[in-house]
Every structure is written in C-alpha cells, then in structure tokens.
Design an enzyme around this catalytic site. Structure first.
Site, mmCIF file in Angstrom:
data_model
loop_
_atom_site.group_PDB
_atom_site.id
_atom_site.type_symbol
_atom_site.label_atom_id
_atom_site.label_comp_id
_atom_site.label_asym_id
_atom_site.label_seq_id
_atom_site.Cartn_x
_atom_site.Cartn_y
_atom_site.Cartn_z
ATOM 1 N N TYR A 122 0.841 -1.207 0.000
ATOM 2 C CA TYR A 122 0.000 0.000 0.000
ATOM 3 C C TYR A 122 0.873 1.254 0.000
ATOM 4 C CZ TYR A 122 -3.410 3.496 1.478
ATOM 5 O OH TYR A 122 -4.185 4.631 1.561
ATOM 6 N N GLU A 148 3.612 2.540 14.968
ATOM 7 C CA GLU A 148 4.475 2.289 13.809
ATOM 8 C C GLU A 148 3.656 1.876 12.591
ATOM 9 O OE1 GLU A 148 7.551 2.894 13.422
ATOM 10 O OE2 GLU A 148 8.210 1.694 11.722
ATOM 11 N N GLY A 200 -15.022 1.329 10.261
ATOM 12 C CA GLY A 200 -14.605 1.717 11.612
ATOM 13 C C GLY A 200 -13.525 0.837 12.218
ATOM 14 N N TYR A 223 -6.740 11.410 10.330
ATOM 15 C CA TYR A 223 -5.986 11.777 11.528
ATOM 16 C C TYR A 223 -6.366 13.180 12.007
ATOM 17 C CZ TYR A 223 -3.217 7.683 10.232
ATOM 18 O OH TYR A 223 -2.816 6.412 9.911
#
Lengths: 166, 166
Positions: free
Chosen positions: A26, A84, A96, A132
C-alpha cells in the site's frame, strides 16, 4: 459485523508479517520488508518486547492490525506511544476498523499514563491525513526526520570505537 | 581537553534536567518542560527504562548529553534507536562533543544490532541540518509526524472504552 480487538501473541507472527507485507505494498514499497517471522517472535514476544501488536478480527477473519512501541518525551517527563503501523485490509475498510484499532492504542496510552500518541503519515496519503485530522491530530511540520542506516551508521559507530581506544 | 562519554545514572537526573531545560530554551520553547527529577529517575532508571542517557564531560565539567530510546521497524524486523535529545552547552561547541555523543549512540546501536538511528530536527536549525547531512543522514521529508495529546487523546481512548463495554 462482530469486531474483536485483541493483543497478538507469538502464534500470530505469520499473520502480522502478512499484514506488514500488505501495508508495504500500500505504501508503494513492496520490496522493503526484510523482516521474518523469527524476527517478530524474537523482538515482540521475548522478555523485553520491542513492540506490541493489536489484531482486529471481523467475524473471526483477520481484518487489520496496529503495531506500536514506547517512546519518551523529555518535555512531558512521561513515556508516549509511537504507532508504527496501522493497517486495515481493503475489504474491511470504511467500517470503523481503523478507528477501533487506533482507539485501542489510545486506551493503552491512557492506561499507562503515556501523554502522547505519535505516528508518521506519507504526505500523499490524503485519506489518512484527513482521518488523523478528524481525530484531533496535530501535524508537526516544523520537524524533519533524519535517519542514519547502513554504511553511514557503521562509519559513525566505528569512529567512536576508534576514539574510545585512544 | 579530556572528553569523557559515560552512561548516566539516577544520581545524574538533576544534571539531565538542567540540560533538558537548556535545550528547550535553544529550541525556543523555554516553558515547554514539565518533566521533574522524579520523572527522570522513575522512567529512566527503574526496572523497565524508557530511555537511556549518555553524558559528555570535558575536564570533569558537564558539557552535553544524548538521550535515546528503542524503536522497532517492521521493515527491517530489528529494533532501532531514536535520539530524542542531543545537546552541547554553548561554551563547549565546535570541539567535537556533539559528534562524540552521537557516535557513542551509533556504537550502542551497532552493539545491539539496531539497524536504524533516527531523530528529528527543527527545519530552521540549519547548522544541525548541515551537521546531520555530513554524517550521511537521510531526510525523510515524504513523512509527516502526527501527534495526539491532551483532550483529543483522552476522547479517543474513552471512545474505545465505551465500545468495549457494549
């Protein structure tokens, strides 16, 4: 969907490694992973664990993982946690799972009186950045991360040894 | 000049805290330090040390310090070291003290088979950036650091607890 978040054990190391490979793909670095199952078992599940791992299972199927370790802040005086890796398999996204994983890490931080939870995000990963930000994350853009590895690290370490011998 | 690099002990905690304050001032954040001597003793010199500290002494005078902790890379499979603080008092600068300290940390990394040494530098601190580049440091400018703290961390941690209870 029944979602379970549980602590990984040494027996989960092959699954963790599979997730690590999927995350590297990814992150556009499919060949970056040198870690082995033996590395994960040795460093994560021995007497001095260098990391901790939570697994997400959706109806008993592996759905994602969060891997973190302790840090220390000389400003707060307290430990913190560094996330990490955080990864959810494509077929489980948008349900979720990622939020449940990071919330479980935040709960660990709280239980251990860790004052900070930190992690790094690739600057092109806008969905993650938006996620975030929605959690209240602060971006420390004044700080640049520096890494020393391979021959450069070896050269510096050897220099020290040479001077110690004088 | 006789330069000695040695491991700090709990008895050095007041000196370490004085260095932490001096570094925060240099980083233009003089009021940022909440840490106490008790915090340093508890977290650095107990059964599970959350950091390690090296002190530089020049002719028996405190000259600087390096403070670091272990990390873990899921790509290498090995631990690494994160250099949280590196500081040399103004009157001892330009004499190789900083380089001796970071070299000593690199030697620790090598002794423990840590494959990476990482740290963060403020983007306006050009002398430090030049110094780190001269050591062969790689700048990971594609990565942004995110931090969750205070109420945002508490909210996320609480959410998890609420869901666990269902």
């Amino acid at each position: 969907m029944a979602l379970l978040i549980r602590k990984a054990t040494a027996a989960d190391a092959p699954q963790i490694l599979a997730f690590i490979h999927a995350l590297a793909e990814y992150e556009k670095a499919p060949d970056a992973v040198e870690a082995t199952v033996a590395d994960l078992v040795r460093e994560g599940f021995g007497p001095t664990p260098r990391f901790h791992c939570l697994l997400a299972e959706s109806d008993d199927q592996p759905a994602g993982y969060a891997l973190y370790f302790h840090t220390y802040s000389t400003w707060t005086g307290h430990p913190g946690l560094h996330l990490e890796d955080l990864f959810v398999l494509p077929e489980f996204r948008g349900k979720g799972v990622g939020k449940a994983l990071i919330a479980a890490v935040a709960a660990r931080a709280r239980a251990e009186d860790c004052r900070r939870l930190e992690w790094a995000v690739l600057d092109w990963n806008q969905p993650a950045i938006d996620f975030y930000r929605s959690l209240g994350g602060e971006f420390l853009d004044e700080w640049r991360t520096v890494r020393l590895t391979g021959p450069a690290l070896e050269t510096l370490a050897t220099r020290q040894t040479a001077e110690e011998k004088q």
